[in-house]
Scaffold this motif. Structure first.
Motif, PDB file in Angstrom:
ATOM      1  N   MET A 259       0.830  -1.204   0.000  1.00  0.00           N
ATOM      2  CA  MET A 259       0.000   0.000   0.000  1.00  0.00           C
ATOM      3  C   MET A 259       0.868   1.259   0.000  1.00  0.00           C
ATOM      4  O   MET A 259       0.560   2.245  -0.682  1.00  0.00           O
ATOM      5  N   LEU A 260       1.963   1.240   0.732  1.00  0.00           N
ATOM      6  CA  LEU A 260       2.871   2.386   0.759  1.00  0.00           C
ATOM      7  C   LEU A 260       3.499   2.607  -0.617  1.00  0.00           C
ATOM      8  O   LEU A 260       3.547   3.746  -1.119  1.00  0.00           O
ATOM      9  N   LEU A 261       3.946   1.542  -1.242  1.00  0.00           N
ATOM     10  CA  LEU A 261       4.533   1.667  -2.578  1.00  0.00           C
ATOM     11  C   LEU A 261       3.498   2.130  -3.596  1.00  0.00           C
ATOM     12  O   LEU A 261       3.795   2.955  -4.468  1.00  0.00           O
ATOM     13  N   ALA A 262       2.276   1.637  -3.499  1.00  0.00           N
ATOM     14  CA  ALA A 262       1.219   2.065  -4.416  1.00  0.00           C
ATOM     15  C   ALA A 262       0.906   3.547  -4.211  1.00  0.00           C
ATOM     16  O   ALA A 262       0.723   4.288  -5.187  1.00  0.00           O
ATOM     17  N   GLY A 263       0.854   3.997  -2.976  1.00  0.00           N
ATOM     18  CA  GLY A 263       0.605   5.412  -2.695  1.00  0.00           C
ATOM     19  C   GLY A 263       1.714   6.302  -3.230  1.00  0.00           C
ATOM     20  O   GLY A 263       1.452   7.379  -3.802  1.00  0.00           O
ATOM     21  N   LEU A 264       2.967   5.871  -3.062  1.00  0.00           N
ATOM     22  CA  LEU A 264       4.089   6.653  -3.598  1.00  0.00           C
ATOM     23  C   LEU A 264       4.036   6.702  -5.125  1.00  0.00           C
ATOM     24  O   LEU A 264       4.318   7.746  -5.732  1.00  0.00           O
ATOM     25  N   PHE A 265       3.673   5.600  -5.760  1.00  0.00           N
ATOM     26  CA  PHE A 265       3.588   5.565  -7.212  1.00  0.00           C
ATOM     27  C   PHE A 265       2.482   6.490  -7.718  1.00  0.00           C
ATOM     28  O   PHE A 265       2.673   7.234  -8.681  1.00  0.00           O
ATOM     29  N   VAL A 266       1.333   6.466  -7.066  1.00  0.00           N
ATOM     30  CA  VAL A 266       0.226   7.333  -7.468  1.00  0.00           C
ATOM     31  C   VAL A 266       0.600   8.798  -7.266  1.00  0.00           C
ATOM     32  O   VAL A 266       0.320   9.647  -8.114  1.00  0.00           O
TER      33      VAL A 266
ATOM     34  N   LEU B 286       2.892   9.779 -10.109  1.00  0.00           N
ATOM     35  CA  LEU B 286       2.145   9.980 -11.346  1.00  0.00           C
ATOM     36  C   LEU B 286       1.366  11.293 -11.330  1.00  0.00           C
ATOM     37  O   LEU B 286       1.313  12.003 -12.338  1.00  0.00           O
ATOM     38  N   LEU B 287       0.765  11.620 -10.207  1.00  0.00           N
ATOM     39  CA  LEU B 287       0.021  12.876 -10.111  1.00  0.00           C
ATOM     40  C   LEU B 287       0.935  14.087 -10.287  1.00  0.00           C
ATOM     41  O   LEU B 287       0.569  15.050 -10.972  1.00  0.00           O
ATOM     42  N   THR B 288       2.134  14.050  -9.691  1.00  0.00           N
ATOM     43  CA  THR B 288       3.052  15.185  -9.853  1.00  0.00           C
ATOM     44  C   THR B 288       3.493  15.315 -11.297  1.00  0.00           C
ATOM     45  O   THR B 288       3.590  16.428 -11.824  1.00  0.00           O
ATOM     46  N   VAL B 289       3.735  14.202 -11.978  1.00  0.00           N
ATOM     47  CA  VAL B 289       4.143  14.261 -13.385  1.00  0.00           C
ATOM     48  C   VAL B 289       3.014  14.834 -14.239  1.00  0.00           C
ATOM     49  O   VAL B 289       3.230  15.699 -15.092  1.00  0.00           O
TER      50      VAL B 289
ATOM     51  N   LYS C 267       2.600  18.626 -13.590  1.00  0.00           N
ATOM     52  CA  LYS C 267       3.681  19.396 -14.214  1.00  0.00           C
ATOM     53  C   LYS C 267       3.486  19.492 -15.723  1.00  0.00           C
ATOM     54  O   LYS C 267       3.730  20.535 -16.322  1.00  0.00           O
ATOM     55  N   GLU C 268       3.040  18.419 -16.358  1.00  0.00           N
ATOM     56  CA  GLU C 268       2.792  18.452 -17.801  1.00  0.00           C
ATOM     57  C   GLU C 268       1.659  19.410 -18.135  1.00  0.00           C
ATOM     58  O   GLU C 268       1.728  20.155 -19.104  1.00  0.00           O
ATOM     59  N   LEU C 269       0.597  19.402 -17.323  1.00  0.00           N
ATOM     60  CA  LEU C 269      -0.526  20.304 -17.582  1.00  0.00           C
ATOM     61  C   LEU C 269      -0.101  21.758 -17.427  1.00  0.00           C
ATOM     62  O   LEU C 269      -0.521  22.618 -18.200  1.00  0.00           O
ATOM     63  N   ILE C 270       0.727  22.038 -16.443  1.00  0.00           N
ATOM     64  CA  ILE C 270       1.183  23.412 -16.239  1.00  0.00           C
ATOM     65  C   ILE C 270       2.107  23.827 -17.381  1.00  0.00           C
ATOM     66  O   ILE C 270       2.016  24.947 -17.893  1.00  0.00           O
TER      67      ILE C 270
END
Length: 59
Positions: free
Chosen positions: A8-15, A18-21, A24-27
């Motif tokens: 669960m910790l690894l999945a949360g870090l991965f999500v 992905l959200l930060t990437v 940043k692309e949208l901005i």
């Protein structure tokens, strides 16, 4: 810590990554406002030549 907690910790870090990437692309890809056209010379080239009493003396 159980293996499920680690997953669960690894999945949360991965999500979060992905959200930060994505954010940043949208901005970065935000469309830029169109630039204002620059005037070339004293009078815009599309304006008709001044005639009549406003034109002043002939050159």
């Amino acid at each position: 810590m159980d293996s499920s907690h680690i997953r669960m910790l690894l999945a949360g870090l991965f999500v979060a990554f992905l959200l930060t990437v994505v954010v940043k692309e949208l901005i970065r890809r935000r469309p830029k406002p169109p630039a204002m056209p620059r005037h070339s010379g004293f009078r815009p080239t599309k304006a008709p030549p001044r005639t009549g009493w406003k034109a002043g003396p002939p050159r």
